[in-house]
Design a protein around this motif. Sequence first.
Motif, PDB file in Angstrom:
ATOM      1  N   UNK A   1     -21.362  -2.408  -4.215  1.00  0.00           N
ATOM      2  CA  UNK A   1     -20.086  -2.373  -4.919  1.00  0.00           C
ATOM      3  C   UNK A   1     -19.138  -3.484  -4.492  1.00  0.00           C
ATOM      4  N   UNK A   2     -19.164  -3.866  -3.238  1.00  0.00           N
ATOM      5  CA  UNK A   2     -18.129  -4.791  -2.779  1.00  0.00           C
ATOM      6  C   UNK A   2     -18.564  -6.250  -2.847  1.00  0.00           C
ATOM      7  N   UNK A   3     -19.818  -6.543  -2.547  1.00  0.00           N
ATOM      8  CA  UNK A   3     -20.225  -7.956  -2.514  1.00  0.00           C
ATOM      9  C   UNK A   3     -20.992  -8.366  -3.758  1.00  0.00           C
ATOM     10  N   UNK A   4     -21.282  -7.416  -4.646  1.00  0.00           N
ATOM     11  CA  UNK A   4     -22.064  -7.761  -5.825  1.00  0.00           C
ATOM     12  C   UNK A   4     -23.526  -7.955  -5.466  1.00  0.00           C
TER      13      UNK A   4
ATOM     14  N   UNK B   1     -20.531  -4.487  17.057  1.00  0.00           N
ATOM     15  CA  UNK B   1     -21.648  -5.279  16.550  1.00  0.00           C
ATOM     16  C   UNK B   1     -22.212  -4.574  15.330  1.00  0.00           C
TER      17      UNK B   1
ATOM     18  N   UNK C   1     -23.777  -8.179   9.020  1.00  0.00           N
ATOM     19  CA  UNK C   1     -22.660  -8.842   8.333  1.00  0.00           C
ATOM     20  C   UNK C   1     -22.135  -8.079   7.121  1.00  0.00           C
TER      21      UNK C   1
ATOM     22  N   UNK D   1     -19.955  -5.230   8.304  1.00  0.00           N
ATOM     23  CA  UNK D   1     -18.664  -5.762   8.792  1.00  0.00           C
ATOM     24  C   UNK D   1     -17.756  -6.092   7.611  1.00  0.00           C
TER      25      UNK D   1
ATOM     26  N   UNK E   1     -13.928  -4.263   6.538  1.00  0.00           N
ATOM     27  CA  UNK E   1     -12.907  -5.244   6.917  1.00  0.00           C
ATOM     28  C   UNK E   1     -11.505  -4.634   7.042  1.00  0.00           C
ATOM     29  N   UNK E   2     -11.135  -3.804   6.067  1.00  0.00           N
ATOM     30  CA  UNK E   2      -9.771  -3.252   6.049  1.00  0.00           C
ATOM     31  C   UNK E   2      -9.526  -2.343   7.248  1.00  0.00           C
TER      32      UNK E   2
ATOM     33  N   UNK F   1      -8.684  -4.270  10.333  1.00  0.00           N
ATOM     34  CA  UNK F   1      -7.367  -4.923  10.301  1.00  0.00           C
ATOM     35  C   UNK F   1      -6.333  -4.092  11.060  1.00  0.00           C
TER      36      UNK F   1
ATOM     37  N   UNK G   1     -15.233  -8.472  16.188  1.00  0.00           N
ATOM     38  CA  UNK G   1     -16.391  -8.145  15.349  1.00  0.00           C
ATOM     39  C   UNK G   1     -17.487  -9.183  15.556  1.00  0.00           C
TER      40      UNK G   1
ATOM     41  N   UNK H   1     -14.181   0.559   0.314  1.00  0.00           N
ATOM     42  CA  UNK H   1     -14.379   1.285  -0.946  1.00  0.00           C
ATOM     43  C   UNK H   1     -15.097   2.587  -0.612  1.00  0.00           C
TER      44      UNK H   1
ATOM     45  N   UNK I   1     -16.404   5.070  -2.354  1.00  0.00           N
ATOM     46  CA  UNK I   1     -17.673   5.325  -3.044  1.00  0.00           C
ATOM     47  C   UNK I   1     -18.433   3.998  -3.063  1.00  0.00           C
TER      48      UNK I   1
ATOM     49  N   UNK J   1     -31.072   5.965 -12.530  1.00  0.00           N
ATOM     50  CA  UNK J   1     -29.803   6.548 -13.007  1.00  0.00           C
ATOM     51  C   UNK J   1     -30.036   7.179 -14.363  1.00  0.00           C
TER      52      UNK J   1
END
Lengths: 275, 275
Positions: free
Chosen positions: B57-60, B103, B106, B109, B113-114, B117, B124, B169, B171, B274
């Motif tokens: 979902x986040x990096x495609x 550790x 990637x 990590x 990220x959020x 922060x 990291x 995210x 979900x 699905x």
Amino acid sequence: MIKTVAIQGVKGSFHHIVTQQFFENAVDSIECLTFDRVVDALITKECDAAIMALENSIAGSIIPNYALIDKFGLHIVGEHYLDIQHNLMALPNQRIEDIEEVYSHPMALLQCKEFFKIHPHIKLVEDKDTAEVAQRIQEQQLKGIGAIASVTAAEIFNLNILAHGIQTIKHNETRFVIIKRTNSEVNQSDINKASIKFEANHKRGSLAAILNVMSDCKLNLTKIQSLPIIETPWKYAFFVDVTFENYKDFQKAKSLIDIMGDGFKVLGEYKNAKL
Amino acid sequence: MIKTVAIQGVKGSFHHIVTQQFFENAVDSIECLTFDRVVDALITKECDAAIMALENSIAGSIIPNYALIDKFGLHIVGEHYLDIQHNLMALPNQRIEDIEEVYSHPMALLQCKEFFKIHPHIKLVEDKDTAEVAQRIQEQQLKGIGAIASVTAAEIFNLNILAHGIQTIKHNETRFVIIKRTNSEVNQSDINKASIKFEANHKRGSLAAILNVMSDCKLNLTKIQSLPIIETPWKYAFFVDVTFENYKDFQKAKSLIDIMGDGFKVLGEYKNAKL
């Protein structure tokens, strides 16, 4: 005229190099350590424009940056391509055997993965920026620590390059965009490229129908990327880049896609940097 | 029957969880620390199948994994979706204030990220796998070190979870594919999804023409991703996923696209996970 530009990274970073190559006049940089901060600087009017990496050869699209432009209603007003050459650097008189840890931006670490496979004694640590690590090594005189950054960064911060061009893909091109709060200043006669977003469901032919309209309106597609819309199963957002010769053709396509697709939005109209 | 499966990571990793959910029978895992090694294990016949994350979902899309499947002529024989929940874990009796370094892989990590922060004291560090760090913390009794991994990993390696579901995210779905050396064992009546690749130039309408064929053949498009072909300016490779009700419709589309597009290739024909 653009005078102040927010960049991800410090002087010597690849975003900084883009500001030097893209703008005709000299601009001041606001050095930001995250893309969120870059966008924040733009929204709060600390700067006139911002630079953002959007896609590269090895990782493809940087999806979170598309999301930032979309979410905050920002406008792409230009693009610039940079051939990214990563270099391993450290304080003078350090050998590669002396380097215990290398700090850099996650994307730089990813792009140099193969190089570090043959130097397994080096620990890779994620950091905010490429050039900022170079700066820190010099300021704090850090021995045993390496940075991955540009030749410019090595020059600015007086570091020694231990290995040149260590990225896996030698021709490692990154596409940057110049973003602003509004699109008002782009001269219409210069516009021959646009980035758009629309939504379509997975029903047979819904995307094909929109691409047919683009084709009928003489638009060339240079990039397409579907993303599932997380909250809505079976519905997709498409990020599409098109080039065209005549702005009126694009205007016609806009009116048609606006009717056909949901959530149609122009992320930017600008001059194609590849000719 | 599939007995041995190569996975990225060790027991407790998300790839390992996929093997437990996807296969009806128990399978042995070959634990690999890179995707290159996963593919190598499959090619050298150390295993019957391999698991590979392909998009999230986040990096495609995870473009390098598409490239591996393409380059080595492997076949996608199935897919599985996993809702990835990342957890921060450490040795018992450690508080979050005690953790100096975390550790993880990637991608983990990036997805968390959020969260970090708001814990800026934590450094990291990129590592090969999520669960392998959990294993190492337990084996070497590492204090001050945290792992980001699954609940299963915390259980297996007897670590204490300091924060649950720390991904940005909530979900956070990842699509995994099951790959084999050949496609021979997939039952044709089960096939209702396919992953294909073709090339097209940026000439007006060339992609639209192929999508029209897909639509005419009753294929639904569920994903599309263009990638520039680095050596050939203005030519693009498209990775497309389609679903269909009748395998004969897909066969017809294959014959047509083979004529229309260059470099047409079926990366896999399999059952849609699905429904």
